[in-house]
Design an enzyme around this catalytic site. Sequence first.
Site, PDB file in Angstrom:
ATOM      1  N   HIS A 159     -11.038  -0.527  -5.484  1.00  0.00           N
ATOM      2  CA  HIS A 159     -10.557   0.634  -4.728  1.00  0.00           C
ATOM      3  C   HIS A 159      -9.523   1.441  -5.523  1.00  0.00           C
ATOM      4  CE1 HIS A 159      -9.697   2.883  -1.057  1.00  0.00           C
ATOM      5  NE2 HIS A 159      -8.414   2.704  -1.279  1.00  0.00           N
ATOM      6  N   ASP A 180       0.829  -1.198   0.000  1.00  0.00           N
ATOM      7  CA  ASP A 180       0.000   0.000   0.000  1.00  0.00           C
ATOM      8  C   ASP A 180       0.862   1.245   0.000  1.00  0.00           C
ATOM      9  OD1 ASP A 180      -2.212   1.568   0.151  1.00  0.00           O
ATOM     10  OD2 ASP A 180      -3.047   0.602   1.918  1.00  0.00           O
TER      11      ASP A 180
END
Length: 446
Positions: free
Chosen positions: A354, A254
């Site tokens: 996402h 991430d």
Amino acid sequence: MSSANSKRGANSKNSKVGTDTGSQAATGDLSRRRLLGSVGAAGATGLVLGAAGGATGYVATRPDDQAALTTVGSTRAMFHGKHQPGITTPLQARGHLIAFDLAPGAGQKEAAALMRRWSAAAERLMAGEPTGGSEDGTAHDTGIALDAGPSSLTVTFGFGYTFFERTGLVDHRPPGLDPLPPFSSDRLDAKRSNGDLWVQVGADDALVAFHALRAIQKEAATTARVRWQMNGFNRTPGATAAPMTARNLMGQIDGTGNPKPSESDFDRRIFVPPHTGEGGNAEYAWLAGGSYAVVRRIRMLLDDWEKLPVDGQERVIGRRKADGAPLSGGTETTEMDLDKAGPDGKLLIPDNAHARISSPERNSGAAMLRRPFSYHDGIAADGTPDAGLLFICWQADPLKGFVPVQRKLDRGDALSPFIRHEASGLFAVPGGAAAGEYVGQRLLES
């Protein structure tokens, strides 16, 4: 700590981490003590990147940058500079976020004195020194960080919306600080949101970070009272074979595509323009070189998430779990091909993924520098882990950064069923203090 050496540890001056002013690491041979004494950390030559696209991104050292590894404790960030530390500083292993409200009767004069105290304490702590008090600099220090070096400590200060009312400075409150709009997915706890003042503490050593936290709390004295505090962590520098993008508590890599300092428009996107201040108005010139921080406590519903098979998790995010590469192919840093379909004709990156919804391409180029911490506060009343992300993002204008992206996510993000926004704050973070200045002086002495 003996009076012969007021530093917390002998390593505190050995090297410097690249800070928000672009300083470089000091060179020199590693001493035997440094080689044997600690785990390696990413050196100052590593460029700060960040996360592109989602509300759960990290700032990380570039994966292909083989920065020299050095000791955790000796790395130092600079307090003075164009921007405050803790914004483009490489991701730190430990963090504390704390908001204060000014005490009844405290106004502009008291706030100025507090910021002067806080700035002096932060400068000393970031240099690896005790907070001072007596001739040998140890009398009023708690001793929590004795024998430790600076450990990449940064202390960052910001002002909330209500701060300007409490200090009589409403005319100097910038429009970018207007309250965030409501989002349908919000489940916000007002007691853990907002605040007059906000402080971010980050370090690569837990005791060094806690030491700074206690110093900030003590210096607040009777001027300000703690409104809320949150504690976070990330992977320790040096825990991986080479500098790499971090993972969040969902196990996802991430932080792949944040705006990069090397990009020509980085400063324009992240920092308020110099000289004229926001919108060219002299009233907001104090914010030049500063930024806006959006802070969100995002709980991850890990029990539900972990029931998904890996390929299901990857479709929710739009990236492979193993290496962070987009489902459209390539490596972690390969740009997403949002139009690429598989043999069945379906998009490889789903419509509600996402990464797709939060990508700058789908948000008119909206960008923010994400620099969060993970958190774990034990088990919640419902028996599930109270864990997730202390999301922090930086931008020159929240209405062009965080808000449009969050609005898109709010309308159909596949990740939404697995997260819960539980607290929120927006803070105007002044530019860095020049030598002889304290943070916020240009506002408080205007």
